[in-house]
Design an enzyme around this catalytic site. Structure first.
Site: not given
Ligand code: LLP
Length: 432
Positions: A362-363, A294, A391, A331, A291-292
């Site tokens: 305003c922060e 980012r 994100y 972030r 599940e890529p």
């Molecule tokens: N699968 C599941 C079950 C997840 O919880 C996530 C991310 C992904 C896949 C995707 O992961 P990635 O490949 O994007 O690393 N908001 C945070 C990141 C939260 C990640 C949540 N889950 C940030 O901005 O760094």
């Protein structure tokens, strides 16, 4: 020169993305502006799909984790590139439906799916529910009964691998709100329970060990632990679970300090480990999902801002104020995330000024980056923050009633709007 392949500098010294001059983009579409490079996104999707072919006989499918950027155009691209989808809410399901995404290729995640979301997902024939807890299992089974349906399910398992330390560690029990623990026997009991229910069919096991990970070993360890669990289920319950979802988490480059491992290496090593463990437990080689998120869109995106003011506080720091901030990129405020900031007007110049890039909310904590080096900034310059495809828009807000920026997709020197800029009317449309 830049961390992102889609970026370059033209003869005028301006930053370009996907062959488009960022200053012209800023002028034509306004700022703040999210910009995505289509070629980068599609190439990354293809790299994932091809790696399955190369190392795993094509016996699997990458799912785009749409939480990183859920919008119709990204759903369409994921579909065209033969990816499935990971969704975590009714809203993300709705977006996929609106984009005409094939729902059988959608996995529904989340630690607290509401009854309404479950009903909606069943109505649109979602491919799989990734069940998080026993309450949800029971609720899903009950709603399926009402609707005279059977749901394909997966279980989210906590494999006890913490990838967020310098040297990853195996912990007995990670404190996490997500999923069933292995160590306590909770996961095994859940599997037994699922087998007693008539309206759910347990097809898959799932794990996700974290995000922005640069090390392959924790992924391999997690895969091995999951295979061991599948072996235990076969030996003790006589049930073969034939699908394994290993989640996302592959790291990207925000700054030159980041060193992501080439994704191919991940797939190569994980494939070897999965096949070996399957043989050890006398299990069929499982169908694999990853599940890529980012890594699909992160480096393909930048955000453009216009500098509105500069405040030099002697012996303290220099603030550069931009026309966006934590409302379009929370972030840094949330995680102190590192970013590369480029003065898009002077992208050919060496960074020589240390500034703090401040948003317009305003922060006091509304900062995009502190003490970062850019080519000397003047009021009116366009600043580009790199690697903001993931994100950022998906975590945007309307704090201070600031409308969300537009998003444009660029490809081979052409730009098109894929998400419109919010208007003031949009901001009050739900006010009574
Ligand atoms: N699968 C599941 C079950 C997840 O919880 C996530 C991310 C992904 C896949 C995707 O992961 P990635 O490949 O994007 O690393 N908001 C945070 C990141 C939260 C990640 C949540 N889950 C940030 O901005 O760094």
């Amino acid at each position: 020169m830049f961390v992102n392949d889609c970026l370059s500098v033209n003869d005028q010294g301006h930053l370009t993305i996907g062959g488009c001059d960022t200053l012209k983009l800023a002028e034509e579409f306004g700022t703040p502006l999210y910009v995505l490079d289509e070629t980068t996104i599609r190439n990354t999707c293809r790299a994932y799909v091809n790696s399955f072919k190369k190392y795993y006989g094509g016996n699997g499918m990458p799912l785009y984790a749409s939480k990183v950027l859920s919008c119709k155009e990204l759903c369409r691209i994921a579909n065209e590139e033969n990816l499935g989808l990971d969704v975590v809410s009714g809203g993300e399901i709705y977006t996929a439906v609106q984009a005409g995404f094939p729902m059988e290729k959608v996995h529904f995640h989340g630690n607290n799916k509401t009854a309404d979301e479950i009903r909606y997902a069943l109505d649109v024939n979602i491919g799989k529910f990734v069940v998080d807890n026993l309450y949800e299992l029971e609720l899903l089974n009950r709603i399926c009964e009402e609707k005279n349906k059977t749901a394909n399910i997966s279980f989210r398992i906590k494999p006890g691998v913490d990838a967020h330390t310098h040297n990853f560690i195996r912990t007995g029990q990670i404190d996490s709100k997500f999923g069933f623990a292995l160590e306590t026997g909770e996961a095994f009991e859940a599997v037994k329970k699922a087998l007693t229910y008539d309206n759910v069919c347990l097809k898959e096991l799932h794990c996700h060990i974290g995000s922005q990970i640069f090390d392959i070993d924790p992924f391999v360890t997690a895969a091995e632990i999951m295979l061991d669990f599948m072996g235990k289920i076969k030996d003790e319950l006589g049930v073969v679970i034939s699908e394994l979802n290993l989640g996302g988490g592959f790291g990207i480059m925000y700054t030159k300090e980041d060193e992501p491992v080439p994704y191919e290496e991940y797939m190569e090593k994980v494939s070897v480990a999965v096949k070996a463990k399957a043989a050890e437990h006398n299990l069929p080689v499982p169908y694999i999902y990853i599940e890529p998120g980012r890594s699909v869109v992160g480096e393909a995106g930048i955000t453009l801002y216009t500098v509105g003011g500069k405040k030099e506080i002697p012996d303290v720091r220099t603030y550069v104020s931009i026309d966006g901030g934590m409302t379009d990129n929370v972030r840094y405020a949330l995680y102190q995330s590192a970013y590369t900031v480029v003065n898009a007007d002077k992208a050919d110049k060496e960074p020589d000024e240390i500034v703090t890039v401040a948003g317009k909310c305003c922060e006091s904590g509304d900062l995009i980056q502190e003490h970062t080096k850019v080519a000397s900034v003047e009021v009116g310059d366009t600043l580009a923050v790199l690697s903001t495809g993931a994100y950022n828009y998906s975590m945007a807000s309307n704090y201070n009633r600031i409308p969300r920026p537009a998003m444009v997709m660029v490809k081979d020197g052409e730009a098109r709007v894929i998400i419109k800029r919010e208007s003031y009317e949009d901001l009050v449309k739900n006010d009574i």
